[in-house]
Scaffold this motif. Structure first.
Motif, PDB file in Angstrom:
ATOM      1  N   ILE A   9     -15.601  39.796   6.204  1.00 29.92           N
ATOM      2  CA  ILE A   9     -16.961  40.254   5.909  1.00 29.92           C
ATOM      3  C   ILE A   9     -17.099  40.552   4.422  1.00 29.92           C
ATOM      4  O   ILE A   9     -16.278  41.259   3.835  1.00 29.92           O
ATOM      5  N   ARG A  21     -22.287  40.115   5.214  1.00 31.11           N
ATOM      6  CA  ARG A  21     -22.281  38.780   5.802  1.00 31.11           C
ATOM      7  C   ARG A  21     -20.924  38.495   6.428  1.00 31.11           C
ATOM      8  O   ARG A  21     -19.889  38.609   5.781  1.00 31.11           O
ATOM      9  N   THR A  41     -31.557  41.250  10.589  1.00 31.91           N
ATOM     10  CA  THR A  41     -30.355  40.484  10.931  1.00 31.91           C
ATOM     11  C   THR A  41     -30.693  39.015  11.124  1.00 31.91           C
ATOM     12  O   THR A  41     -31.839  38.656  11.429  1.00 31.91           O
ATOM     13  N   VAL A 309     -23.070  43.977  11.500  1.00 31.22           N
ATOM     14  CA  VAL A 309     -22.379  42.685  11.519  1.00 31.22           C
ATOM     15  C   VAL A 309     -21.293  42.688  12.593  1.00 31.22           C
ATOM     16  O   VAL A 309     -21.167  41.742  13.377  1.00 31.22           O
ATOM     17  N   GLU A 313     -21.295  40.247  15.876  1.00 34.57           N
ATOM     18  CA  GLU A 313     -20.171  39.334  16.090  1.00 34.57           C
ATOM     19  C   GLU A 313     -19.540  39.572  17.457  1.00 34.57           C
ATOM     20  O   GLU A 313     -19.099  38.632  18.124  1.00 34.57           O
TER      21      GLU A 313
END
Length: 605
Positions: A9, A21, A41, A309, A313
């Motif tokens: 990341i 990101r 997002t 993030v 994920e």
């Protein structure tokens, strides 16, 4: 070599926030002008997933560089929309023409232009300018006695050092700007957050604040690596007498330099021994200029972005979130006034009250902003009003005796004067129970629903109208308000069965010939059938006078709203009955409601 724990990341500081990101996931957190953290997002395919070619070392570095540039510009634009006051200006006629003619997104064009201008600026300052300054320096220096290698090496070295000096001066200069200072602090928050995670620490403000503001994989370090590698590569490139040739060679080799620099950055980030630390040192030192100590609120923003993030994920089904854009209330009012213009500017407050679902000016005074959805709705309402439509139709909302009603052009807009009629029925019923109440010509159901909302629930209220579309609206209002009122289609008493303790009506009472002289806001929009009372305006009063006794219980009461100057004409229709007149609050007062009871003397005969 000692390997270092390194997360995939990465991040970027943006206006009042941080973008993080990951693999196919991007989350941007921003603290808006009202102190709230907003999240945006996005899921995306990485370049390496789109084409195997983009996975090749060196090439992947070039692709990732330009991809990051595009993403960075888009993210900065988004965050500016959240935090800026002037971003949501209406597009110009030219922009609208472009969008319509070429089917393009103006914002995408603006981003593309921004990237192009940014690249041109960087090329001009950090490539072209150093080349020509170097050319000027060596114009009077004789290098003919040097080897061919040194004849090129010295100018190339000078151009490279000038480029580095100009970059440092550029950073120092923009670093004096207030917004850039805050950007550098968010940059520090981004680095601290990633460092805390890589050390396996829980992401709390306290843990994050203990970390350093510098990080191995920073973009600043990448730029220093680019400078360093360009020095090495250009050392083997011939220096030409023409400055433009030297500049073009540097531009042509730029992709190769970026690709090699990217691979070097990834390699250095994985290790943490003395040799690598020496190589990293210049970049880490430069980060002292581009990162500053963040405050706790900035760290909170960075943590929110990073955690989002991780969350996305871990859960591929998690939906994207979008920024909520806000318009300050003062700016919102100015924009709406600009749309309305003229005498209808005084409706701005009413429009805002409607979209914010408040009913008093004191509640309005507490509103400091409108979100994008409310602002869009307010503008749509204002545009309709601008073209002459009554506000109530434009907003599909009317307030009547403490209740909020849906209205459109199929029903008459409830007037405040009519509240006096509803009030008289409510006073009459009081605490009585089990009464049956009939509302003739109910329209939107305003009178029937206001009565039902303010009397004991055991009382039965029925509303009738000849218009099927009006009855649809009345039923909708009853459902929305959760009020038990029955509505039926009937032309006055035509389909009424049984008797009622109270009959109430605000029938059409405007003379047919007077319809055309009404204000256009009434004549052109409100249903003629709800206005037209016939040649003398008395058609419906006559029908009621002839029929009401068949449907009124003994001792019951009939209540009617009447128009201006209709008092004597309507009273004449009920000349044998006991009539009380209720006047409104105008000065001088106007007869507005007739309360009709059966004459007791006549009833005894």
């Amino acid at each position: 070599m000692a390997r270092k724990n390194c997360t995939h990341i990465g991040g970027q500081a943006v206006l009042e926030g941080v973008m993080m990101r990951g693999k196919g996931v991007m989350a941007t957190a921003v603290r808006d002008p009202y102190g709230e953290i907003q999240i945006d997002t996005e899921r995306f395919k990485q370049p390496s997933e789109k084409n195997v070619f983009f996975r090749i070392p060196i090439i992947r570095g070039v692709v990732n560089f330009f991809s990051s540039m595009v993403v960075g510009m888009k993210t900065l634009t988004k965050t500016a929309e959240v935090y800026g006051d002037d971003i949501d200006e209406a597009p110009s006629k030219f922009e609208k023409w472009l969008a319509k003619t070429f089917k393009i997104d103006i914002m995408q064009v603006a981003i593309a232009i921004g990237i192009i201008l940014g690249v041109l600026f960087a090329v001009g300052i950090f490539i072209v300018a150093p080349v020509y300054i170097t050319k000027g320096i060596f114009k009077n220096i004789d290098l003919s006695g040097q080897t061919p290698f040194l004849q090129s090496f010295y100018p190339n070295l000078t151009a490279g050092l000038l480029k580095l000096v100009m970059f440092i001066l550029y950073i120092l200069l923009i670093g004096q700007m207030k917004d850039i200072k805050r950007l550098f602090r968010y940059h520090g928050a981004e680095h601290k957050t990633i460092s805390a995670y890589e050390k396996g620490l829980p992401l709390t403000v306290e843990n994050v604040q203990k970390q350093t503001t510098v990080h191995d994989r920073c973009g600043t370090t990448f730029i220093i690596i680019v400078f360093s590698i360009s020095l090495i590569i250009f050392s083997f490139v011939k220096w030409h007498r023409l400055g433009i040739v030297n500049a073009l060679i540097r531009i042509a080799l730029l992709p190769l330099i970026m690709g090699v620099s990217y691979e070097a950055l990834k390699f250095f980030a994985k290790f943490d021994n003395w040799f690598v630390k020496i190589l990293k040192a210049p970049g880490l030192l430069m980060q002292k200029l581009t990162t500053k100590q963040p405050d706790d609120q900035m760290v909170e923003v960075a943590i929110v972005a990073f955690n989002k993030v991780l969350e996305m994920e871990a859960n591929p089904d998690l939906e994207n979130e979008k920024f909520i854009l806000f318009t300050p209330i003062t700016k919102a009012k100015l924009e709406l006034e600009k749309i309305l213009q003229g005498s209808r500017k005084n409706e701005v407050d009413l429009i805002i009250m409607d979209v914010c679902n408040v009913s008093t000016k004191s509640e309005l005074a507490k509103i400091t902003r409108l979100d994008d959805e409310k602002m869009t709705k307010a503008k749509e309402i204002a545009e309709k009003c601008k073209n002459g439509m009554p506000l109530q139709y434009a907003s599909n909302t009317a307030h009547f005796y403490g209740i909020k009603l849906y209205v459109d052009q199929n029903v008459l807009i409830p007037r405040f004067d009519t509240e006096l009629l509803a009030e008289q029925v409510i006073k009459y019923v009081g605490e009585q129970k089990g009464l049956r109440i009939l509302d003739l010509c109910t329209g939107s159901g305003a009178i029937a629903l206001a009565i039902k909302n303010n009397i004991p629930s055991s009382n039965i209220v029925v509303g009738t109208d000849i218009s099927a579309k009006a009855l649809e609206i009345a039923n909708k209002n009853a459902n929305d308000l959760n009020l038990d009122v029955s509505f039926m289609k009937s032309d006055c008493f035509e389909k009424i069965e049984g008797k009622f303790d109270v009959i109430v009506s605000n029938p059409p009472y405007i003379k047919t010939e007077d319809i055309k002289s009404l204000d256009s806001i009434v004549r052109d929009y409100e249903p003629t059938g709800a206005l037209d009372g016939g040649e003398k305006g008395l058609d419906f009063y006559t029908i009621i006078a002839n029929e009401y006794k068949k449907y009124l219980t003994k001792g019951g009461v009939l209540m009617l709203e009447i128009g201006i100057d209709q008092l004597e004409d309507v009273k004449a229709l009920f000349k044998d009955e006991k009539i009380d007149v209720v006047y409104d609050y105008n000065n001088p007062p106007i007869a507005r409601v007739l309360i009709i009871n059966e004459n007791e003397d006549k009833a005894q005969m």
